[in-house]
Scaffold this active site. Sequence first.
Site, short mmCIF file in Angstrom:
data_model
loop_
_atom_site.label_atom_id
_atom_site.label_comp_id
_atom_site.label_asym_id
_atom_site.label_seq_id
_atom_site.Cartn_x
_atom_site.Cartn_y
_atom_site.Cartn_z
N ARG A 49 0.85 -1.19 0.00
CA ARG A 49 0.00 0.00 0.00
C ARG A 49 0.89 1.24 0.00
O ARG A 49 0.60 2.24 -0.64
CB ARG A 49 -0.96 0.03 1.20
N TYR A 106 -15.08 18.27 -15.89
CA TYR A 106 -15.39 16.85 -16.07
C TYR A 106 -16.49 16.49 -15.06
O TYR A 106 -16.40 16.84 -13.88
CB TYR A 106 -14.13 16.02 -15.83
N ASP A 178 -5.98 19.56 -14.64
CA ASP A 178 -6.30 18.22 -15.14
C ASP A 178 -5.78 18.16 -16.57
O ASP A 178 -6.34 18.77 -17.48
CB ASP A 178 -7.81 18.00 -15.07
N LYS A 203 -6.95 7.18 -19.87
CA LYS A 203 -7.13 7.74 -21.20
C LYS A 203 -5.83 7.64 -22.01
O LYS A 203 -5.38 6.55 -22.27
CB LYS A 203 -7.64 9.18 -21.08
C1 LIG Z 1 -11.92 10.27 -17.28
C2 LIG Z 1 -11.56 11.59 -16.73
C3 LIG Z 1 -11.39 11.79 -15.35
C4 LIG Z 1 -11.68 10.69 -14.33
O1 LIG Z 1 -10.79 9.64 -14.44
P1 LIG Z 1 -11.15 8.12 -14.09
O2 LIG Z 1 -9.90 7.41 -14.42
O3 LIG Z 1 -12.32 7.72 -14.93
O4 LIG Z 1 -11.48 8.09 -12.63
C5 LIG Z 1 -11.00 13.03 -14.91
N1 LIG Z 1 -10.79 14.05 -15.78
C6 LIG Z 1 -10.94 13.90 -17.10
C7 LIG Z 1 -10.69 15.06 -18.02
C8 LIG Z 1 -11.33 12.67 -17.63
O5 LIG Z 1 -11.51 12.54 -18.95
#
Ligand SMILES: *Cc1c(COP(=O)(O)O)cnc(C)c1O
Length: 383
Positions: A49, A106, A178, A203
């Site tokens: 962890r 988001y 982000d 992504k």
């Molecule tokens: C998908 C996404 C998230 C969240 O991420 P997860 O891996 O699905 O928890 C946050 N910000 C953006 C811009 C995203 O496309």
Amino acid sequence: MTEDRFETLAIHAGQEPDPTTGAAVVPIYATSTYVQEAPGVHKGYEYSRTDNPTRTALQIQLAALEGVDAGSGGGCVATSSGLAATALIGYLLKPGDHIVLPDDAYGGTFRLVAQVLSLHGIEWSVGDLTSAEGIAGALRPKTKLVWVETPTNPVLRIVDLDLVVAAARSVGAMVVVDNTFATPYLQQPLAHGADMVVHSSTKYLGGHSDTVGGAIITNNEELHQRLRYLQNATGPIPGPFDSYLVLRGVKTLGVRMDRHCENATAIAAFLEGDPRVNHVWYPGLASHPGHEVALDQMFGFGGMLSFTPTGGVDAANDIVTRTRLFFLAESLGGVESLIELPAVMTHASVAGTELEVPPSLVRLSVGIEHVDDLISDLDRALG
Ligand SMILES: *Cc1c(COP(=O)(O)O)cnc(C)c1O
């Protein structure tokens, strides 16, 4: 140093040959615990962890790509999902602190702040971060955090990072960017003065739609140690296999992003010139309101684009069910192309709020298939 260029770091940072076997690829260390020579005497690992060598390799790689050297302070905390990363950042705040969210955040970030952090006394409001007036109007004396996305989802709005960082500094607030849509290959927020970068590595970083993960990168050592502490205290870690999948994906990030950008640029031009299409949103188009800022702060315009067909909602529904190469699915950033209708899919939960999107808007995550095949697929689906 010439060895610190992006493509080289992606393949070598944190990825020395395995010291015991010489394995050229970082192994998947499937272990929860580590044998100690004497109580407290060990090789830096006690319990997974807290730390696991596969995750450590990924963290060094991602930190390096966001411009944070091992040894210069700061680093990366890899998490079990993008939202787990966002939640960890939420733990930095205390009751009464205020967060500014972009008015097209988001949906999952919006939900976490508005429905969960708010229960713990965290205050929040939304603002238009694409203009100096919008930013100034959103900041309050109690603002501790300004959350930035650029490009945003799904209309790819562009926020001027220098502008928002300067404004946040003036009230002593931290800036989190982000960077999921741009990736460090196309945008380096820490170089613009942001305090933290967040990723959904689900992504583009993972890049193959086969894992869920997240990360927080900072060049501030104190913040990094606090985030490490919070992760160990609350537990949202990626397992060794998921860490390995992201580590492997990131090795090809540069070549994939080049192709995503090239294909999206060609598709944006095709759609913009087609009479069956009403409007196209892509930061690479001169018609896009954020084009100039994107030219300035990005090294490419990415693989995401949105459009509205002239035929409205019915046409949009037909298009998303007719494509064959573009899979009808949520998520984005994989090698395969995806198509979706945000109003009823990714953005269904924000209907009726500030974040609502036009019902006929079609969003594409342009993959790295042959661009002629992708254009034929869209051409046929437009009917
Ligand atoms: C998908 C996404 C998230 C969240 O991420 P997860 O891996 O699905 O928890 C946050 N910000 C953006 C811009 C995203 O496309």
